[in-house]
Design a protein around this motif. Structure first.
Motif, PDB file in Angstrom:
ATOM      1  N   LYS A 108       0.800  -0.958   0.045  1.00 34.54           N
ATOM      2  CA  LYS A 108      -0.068  -0.002   0.003  1.00 34.54           C
ATOM      3  C   LYS A 108       0.624   1.325   0.031  1.00 34.54           C
ATOM      4  O   LYS A 108       0.215   2.247  -0.300  1.00 34.54           O
ATOM      5  CB  LYS A 108      -0.962  -0.037   1.118  1.00 34.54           C
ATOM      6  CG  LYS A 108      -0.402   0.127   2.568  1.00 34.54           C
ATOM      7  CD  LYS A 108      -1.616   0.225   3.455  1.00 34.54           C
ATOM      8  CE  LYS A 108      -1.108   0.092   5.144  1.00 34.54           C
ATOM      9  NZ  LYS A 108      -1.850   0.020   5.967  1.00 34.54           N
ATOM     10  N   SER A 109       2.141   1.138   0.407  1.00 34.58           N
ATOM     11  CA  SER A 109       3.106   2.181   0.259  1.00 34.58           C
ATOM     12  C   SER A 109       4.186   1.650  -0.207  1.00 34.58           C
ATOM     13  O   SER A 109       4.760   0.576   0.410  1.00 34.58           O
ATOM     14  CB  SER A 109       3.322   2.922   1.518  1.00 34.58           C
ATOM     15  OG  SER A 109       4.577   4.123   1.565  1.00 34.58           O
ATOM     16  N   MET A 110       5.179   2.342  -0.840  1.00 36.14           N
ATOM     17  CA  MET A 110       6.567   2.006  -1.538  1.00 36.14           C
ATOM     18  C   MET A 110       7.536   2.660  -0.556  1.00 36.14           C
ATOM     19  O   MET A 110       8.816   2.533  -0.984  1.00 36.14           O
ATOM     20  CB  MET A 110       6.845   2.004  -2.875  1.00 36.14           C
ATOM     21  CG  MET A 110       6.017   1.235  -3.837  1.00 36.14           C
ATOM     22  SD  MET A 110       6.520  -0.506  -3.767  1.00 36.14           S
ATOM     23  CE  MET A 110       5.093  -1.309  -4.099  1.00 36.14           C
ATOM     24  N   ALA A 111       6.877   3.510   0.357  1.00 36.04           N
ATOM     25  CA  ALA A 111       7.813   4.353   1.242  1.00 36.04           C
ATOM     26  C   ALA A 111       9.006   3.476   1.821  1.00 36.04           C
ATOM     27  O   ALA A 111      10.310   4.018   1.975  1.00 36.04           O
ATOM     28  CB  ALA A 111       7.288   5.132   2.065  1.00 36.04           C
ATOM     29  N   ASN A 112       8.828   2.342   2.242  1.00 38.24           N
ATOM     30  CA  ASN A 112       9.719   1.534   3.183  1.00 38.24           C
ATOM     31  C   ASN A 112      10.404   0.640   2.286  1.00 38.24           C
ATOM     32  O   ASN A 112      11.520  -0.393   2.814  1.00 38.24           O
ATOM     33  CB  ASN A 112       9.180   0.622   3.960  1.00 38.24           C
ATOM     34  CG  ASN A 112       8.407   1.318   5.122  1.00 38.24           C
ATOM     35  OD1 ASN A 112       8.929   2.487   5.415  1.00 38.24           O
ATOM     36  ND2 ASN A 112       7.346   1.025   5.660  1.00 38.24           N
ATOM     37  N   LEU A 113      10.178   0.350   0.934  1.00 37.30           N
ATOM     38  CA  LEU A 113      10.752  -0.371   0.025  1.00 37.30           C
ATOM     39  C   LEU A 113      12.513   0.063  -0.242  1.00 37.30           C
ATOM     40  O   LEU A 113      12.752   1.113  -0.507  1.00 37.30           O
ATOM     41  CB  LEU A 113      10.395  -0.532  -1.572  1.00 37.30           C
ATOM     42  CG  LEU A 113      10.832  -1.527  -2.404  1.00 37.30           C
ATOM     43  CD1 LEU A 113      10.667  -2.772  -1.910  1.00 37.30           C
ATOM     44  CD2 LEU A 113      10.115  -1.371  -3.731  1.00 37.30           C
ATOM     45  N   ASN A 114      13.544  -0.887  -0.152  1.00 38.23           N
ATOM     46  CA  ASN A 114      14.828  -0.585  -0.156  1.00 38.23           C
ATOM     47  C   ASN A 114      15.324  -0.997  -1.618  1.00 38.23           C
ATOM     48  O   ASN A 114      15.879  -2.043  -1.598  1.00 38.23           O
ATOM     49  CB  ASN A 114      15.662  -1.145   0.887  1.00 38.23           C
ATOM     50  CG  ASN A 114      15.266  -0.888   2.417  1.00 38.23           C
ATOM     51  OD1 ASN A 114      15.109   0.148   2.578  1.00 38.23           O
ATOM     52  ND2 ASN A 114      15.171  -1.673   3.203  1.00 38.23           N
ATOM     53  N   LEU A 152       3.662  -1.733  -7.517  1.00 36.92           N
ATOM     54  CA  LEU A 152       2.320  -1.494  -7.588  1.00 36.92           C
ATOM     55  C   LEU A 152       2.259  -1.134  -6.238  1.00 36.92           C
ATOM     56  O   LEU A 152       2.094  -1.734  -5.231  1.00 36.92           O
ATOM     57  CB  LEU A 152       1.614  -2.523  -8.079  1.00 36.92           C
ATOM     58  CG  LEU A 152       2.090  -3.254  -9.510  1.00 36.92           C
ATOM     59  CD1 LEU A 152       1.544  -4.560  -9.680  1.00 36.92           C
ATOM     60  CD2 LEU A 152       1.544  -2.103 -10.396  1.00 36.92           C
ATOM     61  N   THR A 153       1.593   0.341  -6.113  1.00 39.44           N
ATOM     62  CA  THR A 153       1.213   0.758  -4.819  1.00 39.44           C
ATOM     63  C   THR A 153      -0.408   0.517  -4.740  1.00 39.44           C
ATOM     64  O   THR A 153      -1.223   1.237  -5.466  1.00 39.44           O
ATOM     65  CB  THR A 153       1.523   2.271  -4.689  1.00 39.44           C
ATOM     66  OG1 THR A 153       2.933   2.564  -4.850  1.00 39.44           O
ATOM     67  CG2 THR A 153       0.886   2.899  -3.367  1.00 39.44           C
ATOM     68  N   TRP A 154      -0.727  -0.722  -4.144  1.00 39.12           N
ATOM     69  CA  TRP A 154      -2.113  -0.970  -3.922  1.00 39.12           C
ATOM     70  C   TRP A 154      -2.362  -1.309  -2.766  1.00 39.12           C
ATOM     71  O   TRP A 154      -1.527  -2.185  -2.042  1.00 39.12           O
ATOM     72  CB  TRP A 154      -2.372  -2.431  -4.635  1.00 39.12           C
ATOM     73  CG  TRP A 154      -2.233  -2.427  -6.404  1.00 39.12           C
ATOM     74  CD1 TRP A 154      -2.016  -1.285  -7.417  1.00 39.12           C
ATOM     75  CD2 TRP A 154      -2.161  -3.325  -7.301  1.00 39.12           C
ATOM     76  NE1 TRP A 154      -1.950  -1.738  -8.652  1.00 39.12           N
ATOM     77  CE2 TRP A 154      -2.152  -2.944  -8.517  1.00 39.12           C
ATOM     78  CE3 TRP A 154      -2.496  -4.832  -7.202  1.00 39.12           C
ATOM     79  CZ2 TRP A 154      -2.302  -3.453  -9.682  1.00 39.12           C
ATOM     80  CZ3 TRP A 154      -2.377  -5.479  -8.390  1.00 39.12           C
ATOM     81  CH2 TRP A 154      -2.397  -5.084  -9.429  1.00 39.12           C
ATOM     82  N   ASP A 155      -3.713  -0.911  -2.319  1.00 37.86           N
ATOM     83  CA  ASP A 155      -4.077  -1.245  -0.953  1.00 37.86           C
ATOM     84  C   ASP A 155      -5.052  -2.492  -1.159  1.00 37.86           C
ATOM     85  O   ASP A 155      -5.939  -2.624  -1.881  1.00 37.86           O
ATOM     86  CB  ASP A 155      -4.937  -0.213  -0.177  1.00 37.86           C
ATOM     87  CG  ASP A 155      -5.518  -0.462   1.072  1.00 37.86           C
ATOM     88  OD1 ASP A 155      -5.654  -1.660   1.420  1.00 37.86           O
ATOM     89  OD2 ASP A 155      -5.519   0.513   1.790  1.00 37.86           O
ATOM     90  N   LEU A 156      -4.348  -3.554  -0.700  1.00 35.57           N
ATOM     91  CA  LEU A 156      -5.041  -4.919  -1.022  1.00 35.57           C
ATOM     92  C   LEU A 156      -6.198  -5.236  -0.165  1.00 35.57           C
ATOM     93  O   LEU A 156      -7.162  -6.056  -0.351  1.00 35.57           O
ATOM     94  CB  LEU A 156      -3.940  -6.088  -0.684  1.00 35.57           C
ATOM     95  CG  LEU A 156      -2.829  -5.830  -1.631  1.00 35.57           C
ATOM     96  CD1 LEU A 156      -1.772  -6.865  -0.982  1.00 35.57           C
ATOM     97  CD2 LEU A 156      -3.186  -6.377  -2.986  1.00 35.57           C
ATOM     98  N   GLU A 157      -6.617  -4.519   0.924  1.00 37.23           N
ATOM     99  CA  GLU A 157      -7.635  -4.474   1.811  1.00 37.23           C
ATOM    100  C   GLU A 157      -8.865  -3.678   1.505  1.00 37.23           C
ATOM    101  O   GLU A 157      -9.820  -4.092   2.217  1.00 37.23           O
ATOM    102  CB  GLU A 157      -7.113  -4.584   3.447  1.00 37.23           C
ATOM    103  CG  GLU A 157      -6.036  -5.621   3.502  1.00 37.23           C
ATOM    104  CD  GLU A 157      -5.352  -5.220   4.774  1.00 37.23           C
ATOM    105  OE1 GLU A 157      -6.139  -4.822   5.638  1.00 37.23           O
ATOM    106  OE2 GLU A 157      -4.120  -5.976   5.119  1.00 37.23           O
ATOM    107  N   ASP A 158      -8.926  -2.555   0.924  1.00 42.48           N
ATOM    108  CA  ASP A 158     -10.048  -1.587   0.859  1.00 42.48           C
ATOM    109  C   ASP A 158     -10.803  -1.762  -0.494  1.00 42.48           C
ATOM    110  O   ASP A 158     -11.623  -0.981  -0.515  1.00 42.48           O
ATOM    111  CB  ASP A 158      -9.471  -0.333   1.038  1.00 42.48           C
ATOM    112  CG  ASP A 158      -8.693   0.087  -0.368  1.00 42.48           C
ATOM    113  OD1 ASP A 158      -8.375  -0.429  -1.257  1.00 42.48           O
ATOM    114  OD2 ASP A 158      -8.357   1.289  -0.318  1.00 42.48           O
ATOM    115  N   GLY A 159     -10.350  -2.955  -1.414  1.00 40.31           N
ATOM    116  CA  GLY A 159     -11.221  -3.042  -2.399  1.00 40.31           C
ATOM    117  C   GLY A 159     -10.864  -2.432  -3.796  1.00 40.31           C
ATOM    118  O   GLY A 159     -11.437  -2.482  -4.646  1.00 40.31           O
TER     119      GLY A 159
END
Length: 185
Positions: free
Chosen positions: A55-61, A78-85
């Motif tokens: 849901k965020s790529m901010a922590n991706l190293n 892919l910045t996707w929120d997998l839980e909100d539909g």
């Protein structure tokens, strides 16, 4: 302090110390709910094409200079929120390997299974109910019941299954681990 951070960013021992993974042909890997990407990056370093979803790529190293021939641009982010539909469904029969670590959203089980190509693998490691006795997560929504993960993939060929104590450095947690191969037909 830097050394401790590097140890925490190392890929899971479930990946790095497994002969099945050592024999894996190059292919497409999905690192689902990737967080820092430590597991997907391990495969990227080995030459696999990796799709990172979170849901965020901010922590991706993402390394500025990759250790192998692969480049950060060879991969998909892919910045996707997998839980909100709001996220589209995972593409069926696309990935040779799907990685899921420290993440549980039960409605995704069928999509995860469908995303793996016939003959492909899933590597899944996340917390079990006993974890609530020693720390987070405590919410049962994020904790597997006994043998739940194994039963979700019961028609697959199970190459490794474990439930119990997992040590990561000095950190103890209670997890289930699954490595399974999707049937070819």
């Amino acid at each position: 302090m830097q050394e401790k951070k590097l140890k925490l960013e190392a890929a899971s021992r479930l990946i790095t110390e497994n002969q099945v993974i050592d024999q894996l042909d190059m292919g497409e890997v999905l690192d689902l709910a990737c967080g820092s990407g430590r597991n997907g990056l391990w495969f990227a370093d080995k030459g696999h094409k990796v799709t990172f979803i979170d849901k965020s790529m901010a922590n991706l190293n993402v390394p500025s200079e990759p250790h192998s021939d692969s480049k950060p641009t060879d991969h998909t982010y892919l910045t996707w929120d997998l839980e909100d539909g709001s996220a589209p469904e995972l593409e069926s029969n696309k990935y040779d390997l799907v990685l899921v670590f420290n993440y549980l959203h039960r409605p995704l089980f069928s999509q995860i299974a469908a995303a793996v190509k016939p003959g492909g693998l899933i590597i899944y490691e996340t917390f079990i109910q006993k974890q609530a006795q020693i720390g987070r997560p405590k919410n049962p929504k994020f904790l597997l019941k006994s043998n739940e993960l194994k039963s979700e993939f019961e028609k697959w060929s199970v190459l490794h299954y474990f439930e119990g104590e997992v040590m990561n450095g000095l950190n103890l947690s209670y997890k289930a681990q699954l490595i399974a191969r999707k049937p070819s037909c």
